[in-house]
Scaffold this active site. Structure first.
Site, PDB file in Angstrom:
ATOM      1  N   TYR A 124      -7.196  -9.095  33.230  1.00  0.00           N
ATOM      2  CA  TYR A 124      -7.788  -8.089  32.929  1.00  0.00           C
ATOM      3  C   TYR A 124      -7.262  -6.788  33.420  1.00  0.00           C
ATOM      4  O   TYR A 124      -7.695  -5.676  33.069  1.00  0.00           O
ATOM      5  CB  TYR A 124      -9.197  -8.037  33.835  1.00  0.00           C
ATOM      6  CG  TYR A 124      -9.989  -9.682  33.549  1.00  0.00           C
ATOM      7  CD1 TYR A 124     -10.310  -9.727  32.170  1.00  0.00           C
ATOM      8  CD2 TYR A 124     -10.294 -10.491  34.380  1.00  0.00           C
ATOM      9  CE1 TYR A 124     -11.066 -10.813  31.805  1.00  0.00           C
ATOM     10  CE2 TYR A 124     -10.879 -11.638  34.065  1.00  0.00           C
ATOM     11  CZ  TYR A 124     -11.296 -11.902  32.774  1.00  0.00           C
ATOM     12  OH  TYR A 124     -12.104 -12.810  32.127  1.00  0.00           O
ATOM     13  N   THR A 125      -6.384  -6.754  34.439  1.00  0.00           N
ATOM     14  CA  THR A 125      -5.829  -5.578  35.014  1.00  0.00           C
ATOM     15  C   THR A 125      -4.815  -5.076  34.325  1.00  0.00           C
ATOM     16  O   THR A 125      -4.001  -5.876  33.665  1.00  0.00           O
ATOM     17  CB  THR A 125      -5.704  -5.753  36.631  1.00  0.00           C
ATOM     18  OG1 THR A 125      -4.634  -6.690  36.677  1.00  0.00           O
ATOM     19  CG2 THR A 125      -6.790  -6.124  37.195  1.00  0.00           C
TER      20      THR A 125
END
EC number: 5.6.2.2
Length: 903
Positions: A124-125
């Site tokens: 996600y990052t």
């Protein structure tokens, strides 16, 4: 087919050796290749590989971010074949502005919080290098650092980064290795830049001078450092502790109720856990006066602690400091790899290592630029020849059937080499004819100047230093900021000692180097038999080496085999439990490689008629006034000068009368006069012997009173010399000393005894024999003589390994080389004559020998020694102790230490 069976003992020995070798290799791997940073760039391998992978992927400041999973996968696949969690945690930490003073990675997404929240999953990052991170790899393409193969030798990776940012000092680091750990504090970039400037221009600056530039740690979370003593110790010795307090303010709300506002918290403190701890203390009624606690933090920290109207804000706040992490102790231990070996670094060491590294990088970058410029100049010189002979060059090329012939013809005609001729033939004819001569000449002149300038840089260190400082100034001007952490005054401006009750303690040092202290009351209820409190908690193969009493306010003088002395305070030692083994003494004194503690001398006051007497393995003795050691230095000093093949064996603290003390100070250096004096003493002693022998009372003779100022030196081969303390003069600290005993070939000193009334001389041999003798049976002789026989050494009993003055109620612990241990009463060993061989004290297996022995006083003796020492020193008017170079540690409830782990 029959197999040879390996004997059990031999198999055990092989397995033990193999395990030791394997564990040693594992330990070195963890130390060098995982847990400790390189002092040059401040990176551990995992950090370096993450940054290098981002560099190779092009995830740089002027490009977009990429998924963290892509970076982690590239690092694992190419450079770091370990778990993805460790790599992602490293990446995330370099993006956290509450973990790093100057983050090196720009993170997009949830990368964790100061409340202890974990980063979001790597899928996600997104992340990329920021400008500071890019500085770490600046000029990497110019061959400025050594490269090495990756784990499968399919790629290369840098062994260190160029590091245009002094990352080690400004960001700090932490890590736990095998048997050692590091924990470095972050600092302000502007202050570090100023210190590097000063040290580069004046290498003779001391640590004290550099502290004018670097004021102290500058934590990313701000807060307040209380006092400068811990900072000073850390900067001058490489390790120290600083007390850190939250930044707070007591204010009154609109209703007149007081409240505490917390705007900054100590470094590495979990804010959510802090608030929970405060709430728990209020619920358990350990802290009174708090009605509510709210975390109003957004981008900045703001914790509001509401108080009762009648509560005193200062009292509540002091209790919060006492019981919560609003006040912590940050332990600084500047351990890093220098030349691939762990080394404890002072502030000056840290700065100097970085300066040396940057100068090396600039040198290698200059060499790269010079090589490139010289290569281009070489080609331009060939092209100039072509322009000056354009018609002939064109003719040669046109007449040549092949390129190789043309190149060879040009080389033969104009004395060109392969590279120059290739550059000419590679140009199209139209380009060659239309070559801009002025442009070529301008480039040629520019290259000539460039090459000369680069050579000048390589020849002159001051120019390389100027370039380094110019680059550093650019970094500081662009990224330097104001200090976040305030350096405040010490709390209450009081020493730790003022906060610690003066109590009598029993200190034990084990043969493995573990030291601890216990209240003397602990020993009063000790039962007889068994290992006892003194030895409890130690490993089976470890035993007590030394035991003594001291006040919590006493100094300990720690003497090593290399003749150095270190200072520490008793209260700094761990107060062990009854079954605790303590902590390694190297945690309290900075021993160098190969140093071993030989003696610890407790000192309550530096004054009175006290001397330290030293004995070395080669028979040298020295005597020094105790006051010479009243200027403690945490880094230690040379107490006695040793010959190259000599080492310190024993140190005794000796008390004398005023007359003896003055006689000792004024003893003549004239050897002949000394010999006369000693001969007179010997003659008087012999006369006394004859007189007492005539009386026929041999037992009374053996038990006659012993002068309290007698010393005895005992050797391995059974010799002993006894002489008055006052027969040789006291010398200065660091001197060599005088001959105490003349040794036979192959003999060496094993002990120095101060003969005490009522004690016996106990001797243990390597074959397990022991004997006790009356001190009065040893004739007083001249210092420097061969002495008298203490033991008749034979093949049966072996050489002496232990000689000590003991009381009858002492316990004796004997340890053999193979690990056999026996504990007996000293009185169980028969009292014999001086020349006797003694009796068997321990039955050894074939091939085994006694390794060492220890004499332990009884509980009553310990208590009596404590009372006697206190009474003696209470009468002493001590000299003022210069504590400037010994910074007192904080007796704190908590220390902030290494927390980061990597796979």
């Amino acid at each position: 087919m029959s197999e040879e069976m390996v004997p059990g003992s031999q198999f055990k020995s092989l397995v033990e050796q193999d395990m030791q070798d394997c564990y040693l290799r594992y330990s070195m791997s963890v130390i060098v290749a995982r847990a400790l940073p390189d002092a040059r760039d401040g990176f551990k391998p995992v950090h370096r590989r993450v940054m290098y992978s981002m560099h190779k992927l092009g995830v740089v400041p002027n490009k977009g971010t990429v998924k963290s999973a892509r970076i982690v996968g590239d690092v694992i696949g190419k450079y770091h074949p370990h778990g993805d969690v460790a790599v992602y945690d490293t990446l995330a930490r370099m993006a956290q502005d509450f973990s790093l003073r100057y983050p090196l990675v720009f993170g997009q997404g949830n990368f964790g919080s100061i409340d202890g929240d974990s980063p979001a999953a790597m899928r996600y990052t997104e992340a990329k290098m920021n400008n500071l991170g890019a500085l770490m790899l600046e000029d990497l393409e110019k061959e400025t650092v050594d490269m090495g193969p990756n784990y499968d030798e399919s790629l290369e990776e840098p062994l260190v980064l160029p590091s245009a940012l002094p990352n080690m000092i400004v960001n700090g680091t932490s890590g736990i290795a095998v048997g050692m750990a590091t924990n470095m504090a972050p600092h302000n970039l502007r202050e570090v830049g100023a210190a590097i400037h000063a040290l580069a221009e004046n290498p003779d600056l001391t640590g004290e001078d550099l502290m004018e530039y670097v004021k102290g740690p500058d934590f990313p979370t701000g807060a307040i450092v209380c006092g400068r003593s811990g900072i000073r110790e850390a900067y001058l010795t490489g390790h120290g502790r600083v007390r850190v307090r939250a930044r707070t303010e007591i204010e009154t709300d609109a209703k007149g109720k007081p409240r505490i506002i917390v705007t900054e918290i100590p470094y590495m403190v979990n804010k959510a856990e802090l608030c929970k701890k405060i709430a728990d203390l209020v619920r358990d009624k350990r802290i009174d006066g708090i009605t509510d606690i709210r975390d109003e933090s957004s981008r900045d920290i703001r914790i509001v602690i509401e108080l009762r109207r009648d509560a005193v804000g200062e009292v509540v706040l002091n209790n919060l400091f006492k019981y919560t992490q609003l006040q912590t102790t940050f332990s600084i231990y500047n351990l890093a790899l220098v030349n691939n070996l762990p080394k404890l670094l002072t502030l000056k060491d840290l700065l100097q290592v970085y300066i040396d590294h940057r100068l090396d990088v600039i040198t290698r970058a200059t060499q790269f630029d010079l090589k490139k410029a010289a290569a281009r100049l070489h080609i331009i010189e060939g092209l100039r020849i072509a322009t000056q002979n354009i018609d002939e060059v064109v003719k040669i090329i046109r007449q040549s059937k092949t390129t190789e012939i043309a190149k060879q013809s040009l080389q033969d005609r104009f004395s060109l080499d392969e590279i120059q001729s290739q550059a000419i033939v590679d140009m199209r004819l139209a380009q060659l004819v239309g070559l801009n001569i002025e442009k070529l000449e301008a480039e040629y002149n520019e290259l000539i100047a460039t090459v000369a300038d680069l050579k000048d840089i390589l020849e002159k260190r001051e120019r390389r230093v100027a370039i380094m400082l110019q680059k550093l100034d650019a970094v500081v001007d662009k990224y330097g900021d104001e200090r976040r952490t305030t350096i405040g005054e010490a709390i209450d401006d009081s020493d730790d000692e003022d906060l610690i009750a003066e109590e009598e303690q029993v200190i034990t040092l084990s043969k493995e180097g573990y030291i601890r202290r216990l209240p003397i009351d602990t020993f009063k209820a000790q039962n007889r038999g068994g290992k006892g409190i003194i030895g409890a908690g130690l490993k089976d193969e470890d035993n007590v080496e030394q035991i003594f009493t001291a006040s919590t306010h006493s100094y300990l003088l720690v003497f090593t085999n290399k003749g150095r002395v270190y200072w520490t305070k008793v209260y700094r030692l761990p107060e062990g439990a009854r079954n605790g083994k303590g902590r390694p003494i190297v945690n309290f004194v900075a021993l160098t490689e190969g140093e071993k503690v030989q003696a610890i001398v407790p000192v309550r006051k530096f004054g009175g008629y006290f001397c330290l007497v030293f004995a070395t393995k080669k028979g040298i003795i020295n005597k020094m006034d105790l006051t010479l050691f009243s200027r403690p230095r945490k880094a230690g000093v040379n107490a006695i000068s040793l010959d190259e093949d000599d080492e310190l064996v024993k140190v005794q603290l000796v008390g004398m009368s005023a007359e003896e003390y003055e006689a000792s100070k004024n003893a003549s250096d004239d050897d002949s006069a000394e010999a006369v004096e000693n001969a007179a003493e010997a003659q008087a002693a012999e006369a006394a012997i004859a007189e007492e022998s005539e009386s026929g009372d041999a037992e009374d003779f053996a038990n006659r009173p012993i002068p309290k100022d007698l010393l005895m030196i005992a050797t391995k081969n059974g010799q002993a010399v006894t002489f008055p303390i006052s027969c040789f003069r006291a010398m200065g600290r660091g001197t060599h000393g005088v001959k105490g005993i003349t040794l036979a070939e192959g003999d060496e000193v094993i002990s120095l005894l101060w003969l005490k009334a009522g004690n016996k001389i106990l001797t243990i041999t390597e074959k397990g024999y022991g004997k006790r003798s009356e001190p009065g049976s040893y004739r007083v002789t001249r210092r420097g003589s061969k002495g008298v026989r203490n033991l008749n050494v034979t093949d049966k009993i072996g050489a002496a390994v232990f000689v000590e003055s003991v009381a009858d109620d002492y316990d004796l612990i004997i340890t053999s080389k193979d690990g056999q241990v026996i504990r007996i009463k000293a009185a169980d060993i028969r009292l014999t004559g001086r020349n006797a061989q003694g009796v068997k004290a321990i039955t050894l297996r074939d091939g085994d020998v006694v390794k060492d022995a220890t004499a332990l006083p009884s509980v009553e003796d310990i208590e009596q020694d404590s009372a006697d020492a206190k009474e003696t020193f209470d009468k002493v008017k001590g000299v003022e102790v210069d504590d400037d170079s010994v910074v007192k540690d904080d007796a704190e409830k908590q220390e902030i230490g290494p927390t980061e782990t990597e796979e």
